[in-house]
Write an enzyme that holds these catalytic residues in place. Sequence first.
Site, mmCIF file in Angstrom:
data_model
loop_
_atom_site.group_PDB
_atom_site.id
_atom_site.type_symbol
_atom_site.label_atom_id
_atom_site.label_comp_id
_atom_site.label_asym_id
_atom_site.label_seq_id
_atom_site.Cartn_x
_atom_site.Cartn_y
_atom_site.Cartn_z
ATOM 1 N N ASN A 1 -2.872 3.310 0.274
ATOM 2 C CA ASN A 1 -2.047 3.797 1.379
ATOM 3 C C ASN A 1 -1.040 4.770 0.781
ATOM 4 O OD1 ASN A 1 -0.341 4.278 3.477
ATOM 5 N ND2 ASN A 1 0.347 2.156 3.738
ATOM 6 N N LEU A 2 -1.293 6.059 0.932
ATOM 7 C CA LEU A 2 -0.449 7.082 0.290
ATOM 8 C C LEU A 2 0.857 7.296 1.040
ATOM 9 C CD1 LEU A 2 -3.201 9.665 -0.783
ATOM 10 C CD2 LEU A 2 -2.345 7.649 -2.008
ATOM 11 N N LYS A 3 0.988 6.716 2.211
ATOM 12 C CA LYS A 3 2.216 6.777 3.022
ATOM 13 C C LYS A 3 2.678 8.234 3.193
ATOM 14 C CE LYS A 3 3.298 2.036 1.776
ATOM 15 N NZ LYS A 3 4.329 1.020 1.455
ATOM 16 N N GLU B 1 0.252 -8.506 3.825
ATOM 17 C CA GLU B 1 1.254 -7.815 3.000
ATOM 18 C C GLU B 1 2.631 -8.408 3.300
ATOM 19 O OE1 GLU B 1 0.689 -3.492 3.949
ATOM 20 O OE2 GLU B 1 -0.088 -3.473 1.928
ATOM 21 N N SER C 1 3.194 -4.644 -3.828
ATOM 22 C CA SER C 1 3.467 -4.523 -5.272
ATOM 23 C C SER C 1 2.264 -4.816 -6.156
ATOM 24 C CB SER C 1 4.663 -5.402 -5.660
ATOM 25 O OG SER C 1 5.841 -4.848 -5.093
ATOM 26 N N GLY D 1 6.843 -2.506 -2.029
ATOM 27 C CA GLY D 1 7.747 -1.544 -2.666
ATOM 28 C C GLY D 1 8.835 -2.174 -3.502
ATOM 29 N N HIS E 1 0.893 -1.822 10.119
ATOM 30 C CA HIS E 1 1.571 -1.849 8.820
ATOM 31 C C HIS E 1 3.033 -2.232 9.018
ATOM 32 C CE1 HIS E 1 3.350 -0.598 5.043
ATOM 33 N NE2 HIS E 1 2.152 -0.771 4.536
HETATM 34 O O1 LIG Z 1 2.574 -1.103 1.846
HETATM 35 C C1 LIG Z 1 1.756 -1.273 0.965
HETATM 36 C C2 LIG Z 1 0.348 -0.873 1.162
HETATM 37 O O2 LIG Z 1 0.077 -0.625 2.533
HETATM 38 C C3 LIG Z 1 2.136 -1.831 -0.369
HETATM 39 O O3 LIG Z 1 3.089 -0.971 -0.952
HETATM 40 P P1 LIG Z 1 3.437 -1.172 -2.508
HETATM 41 O O4 LIG Z 1 2.116 -1.263 -3.227
HETATM 42 O O5 LIG Z 1 4.236 0.049 -2.860
HETATM 43 O O6 LIG Z 1 4.220 -2.458 -2.597
#
Ligand SMILES: O=C(CO)COP(=O)(O)O
Length: 235
Positions: A6-8, A157, A193, A163, A88
Amino acid sequence: MIIAANLKTNLTRIKTTKYINEVESFLKKNNISQEVLVFPATSSLNLHSGSVVVGAQNAYPTINGAFTGEIGYEQLEEFNIKTILIGHSERRHLLGEAQEKLVEKFNFYKNLGFKIIFCVGEPIEVREEGFESMMEYISKQYEGIDTLYENLVIAYEPVWAIGTGLTPTSEDIVAIHQELKKKSQAPLLYGGSVKVTNAAEVLALEGVDGILVGSAALYAEHFCTMCQYAQELNK
Ligand SMILES: O=C(CO)COP(=O)(O)O
């Protein structure tokens, strides 16, 4: 297994194309047969043919229409995109998407046959109330969702692990996934994470059918290594 990035809100169109091509080359060179999904920023969506499946981080439940700032099916179809993230935690808690809206999106894209990665997870204050409260909270996130949908994938998640560099213990992940599997037999991913340093351990856990990776996936080399771990486990 399913290995998803997920590159956000990161990478430009050019950098995303380079990223996807790098992952694609790695998968081919190393004969990796895992299901690899990449969810780029909306502005970076593009046609891609190969092993990597490009998905949308979000889309409005409409073919097209007057929904300023949104994209709908018409824009996804242009790039042959048939995979979408829904629910999400950043859309739930940062952007205020209510369960009702998520269910509307789920049903709309289900009716179009999309692969749906539906995200669930608890905030820290719920976690601290104990396992029962946590499961009650997460159960509410399943309300209205067709848990028998053949193209459904669930991503657990924990909000407090996203994060932060924090993750549940392996024992906790196994226990929670065991409970969630009772709610749906869909493939169940862990996210929060996951890094190149812990991915192999997480992937090896019972009840984990893959990972959904955020910040660590921004390093294509690390994401490729996680795909390699999955291949070696051959679960
Ligand atoms: O939100 C996430 C994947 O959709 C997880 O984020 P991180 O891997 O940065 O904790």
